[in-house]
Design a protein around this motif. Structure first.
Motif, PDB file in Angstrom:
ATOM      1  N   GLU A  38       1.062  -0.961   0.259  1.00 11.87           N
ATOM      2  CA  GLU A  38      -0.223  -0.098  -0.140  1.00 11.87           C
ATOM      3  C   GLU A  38       0.881   1.208  -0.161  1.00 11.87           C
ATOM      4  O   GLU A  38       2.457   1.693   0.299  1.00 11.87           O
ATOM      5  CB  GLU A  38      -0.785   0.478   1.129  1.00 11.87           C
ATOM      6  CG  GLU A  38       0.008   0.154   2.389  1.00 11.87           C
ATOM      7  CD  GLU A  38      -1.060   0.718   4.297  1.00 11.87           C
ATOM      8  OE1 GLU A  38      -2.457   0.190   3.638  1.00 11.87           O
ATOM      9  OE2 GLU A  38      -0.665   0.236   4.838  1.00 11.87           O
ATOM     10  N   ILE A  40       1.019   5.116   1.183  1.00  8.84           N
ATOM     11  CA  ILE A  40       0.003   6.442   2.326  1.00  8.84           C
ATOM     12  C   ILE A  40       1.130   7.751   1.863  1.00  8.84           C
ATOM     13  O   ILE A  40       2.305   7.820   1.829  1.00  8.84           O
ATOM     14  CB  ILE A  40      -0.297   5.945   3.942  1.00  8.84           C
ATOM     15  CG1 ILE A  40      -0.706   4.230   3.547  1.00  8.84           C
ATOM     16  CG2 ILE A  40      -1.091   6.976   4.439  1.00  8.84           C
ATOM     17  CD1 ILE A  40      -0.743   3.719   5.250  1.00  8.84           C
ATOM     18  N   LYS A  62      -3.627   5.500  -0.628  1.00  8.44           N
ATOM     19  CA  LYS A  62      -4.235   6.384   1.028  1.00  8.44           C
ATOM     20  C   LYS A  62      -3.375   7.845   1.086  1.00  8.44           C
ATOM     21  O   LYS A  62      -2.655   8.224   0.978  1.00  8.44           O
ATOM     22  CB  LYS A  62      -4.066   5.532   1.310  1.00  8.44           C
ATOM     23  CG  LYS A  62      -4.894   4.347   2.088  1.00  8.44           C
ATOM     24  CD  LYS A  62      -4.057   3.556   2.537  1.00  8.44           C
ATOM     25  CE  LYS A  62      -4.963   1.538   2.617  1.00  8.44           C
ATOM     26  NZ  LYS A  62      -5.153   1.118   4.116  1.00  8.44           N
TER      27      LYS A  62
END
Length: 299
Positions: A38, A40, A62
């Motif tokens: 992921e 961020i 994100k």
């Protein structure tokens, strides 16, 4: 069945739209091949088009949108708290991944469960090596820093180069650069997040020191490489960042060697050095940082 979330890539952004885009494109080009990941981005109140860029071109990222510039540590900690990967990568916006870097670093961490922090080799755009691994700072070392005016003199330049000799193989180190720092989640859960007293700079030094004091290894892996663009900021931004760096240096020594009178000479020296550097920078043309000579690793 979903793959294990192996890596959380944490990027703190502040008005770095172009660098941020290049960084994210390089991750897309050379992603980890083992496990899912992921990204961020913790944005520190940017007033350029960074947030629009993320929505438009990278909707899977994100985003934490901070109302103001919180500094690096606080913004990074906000992202770390919501991240879920087994490992965390603190990555500067002005970096670009190269082929195989993620897998080399993840393999290193997987093969030695006592590694708390690991750093790759950082390269300038022309392929020359940046000083991304070094010993813990002492008061003497401050005279030999990358931007110390004393390193304009040959004697101090040679002394500085000895502190930044480049390891040719994987080696334990005192500290690695926070520009691209892989962190084991179990380790940072044990010792705590980045120290938020450091607005900018020295948070990586402090983290590595706490890791080693807690018995975790800090390791440098020169086989994995990341391009790091030091240039690209205005003179005004450089002067502001350099001031924050000096303040963080004082806070670091005050944390580990406390005492007002003990650190008063250091505070005076830092103020004088910053003022001299500020005047010097007015006359110095903008240029990339100096290269360092290749050499053998020395303990």
């Amino acid at each position: 069945m979903m793959e294990e979330l192996i890596l959380s890539i944490v990027i703190v952004n502040y008005n770095s739209e172009k660098h941020l885009r290049d960084c994210l494109l390089s991750i897309e080009k050379f992603p980890p091949s083992k496990g899912d990941y992921e990204i961020i981005v913790s944005d520190n109140g940017s007033c350029d088009n960074s947030l629009e860029l993320l929505v438009r071109e990278f909707p899977y990222v994100k985003v934490i949108s901070n109302d103001e510039n919180l500094g690096f540590s606080k913004a990074a900690n906000k992202a770390i708290r919501i991240s879920k990967g087994k490992y965390i990568l603190l990555l500067n916006t002005d970096t670009e991944l190269t082929q195989g870097t993620f897998d080399l670093m993840i393999d290193l961490l997987e093969n030695d469960p006592r590694i708390g922090v690991a750093g790759p080799m950082l390269l300038n755009r022309d392929g020359s090596v940046q000083p991304s691994v070094r010993p813990l700072p002492t008061r003497t070392h401050l005279m030999l820093g990358r931007r110390s005016l004393l390193t304009n003199l040959a004697y101090f330049r040679r002394k500085s180069a000895r502190l930044r000799l480049i390891a040719e193989d994987i080696v334990e180190a005192d500290l690695v650069s926070g520009g691209a720092m892989f962190i084991r989640r179990d380790a940072i859960n044990e010792i705590g997040l980045l120290d938020e007293r450091f607005f900018l700079y020295m948070e990586d030094v402090d983290l590595c020191r706490r890791m080693k004091e807690a018995g975790w290894k800090v390791v440098y892996n020169p086989h994995a490489k990341i391009i790091h663009h030091w240039e690209g900021t205005s003179s005004k931004q450089r002067r502001r960042a350099f001031l924050k760096h000096h303040i963080s240096i004082y806070k670091y020594f005050q944390k580990y060697e406390p005492g007002f009178f003990r650190n008063l000479p250091l505070a005076i020296a830092l103020v004088v050095h910053y003022l001299c550097w500020w005047v010097y920078s007015l006359f110095e043309s903008s240029s990339p940082p100096k290269r360092i000579e290749n050499g053998s690793w020395r303990k």
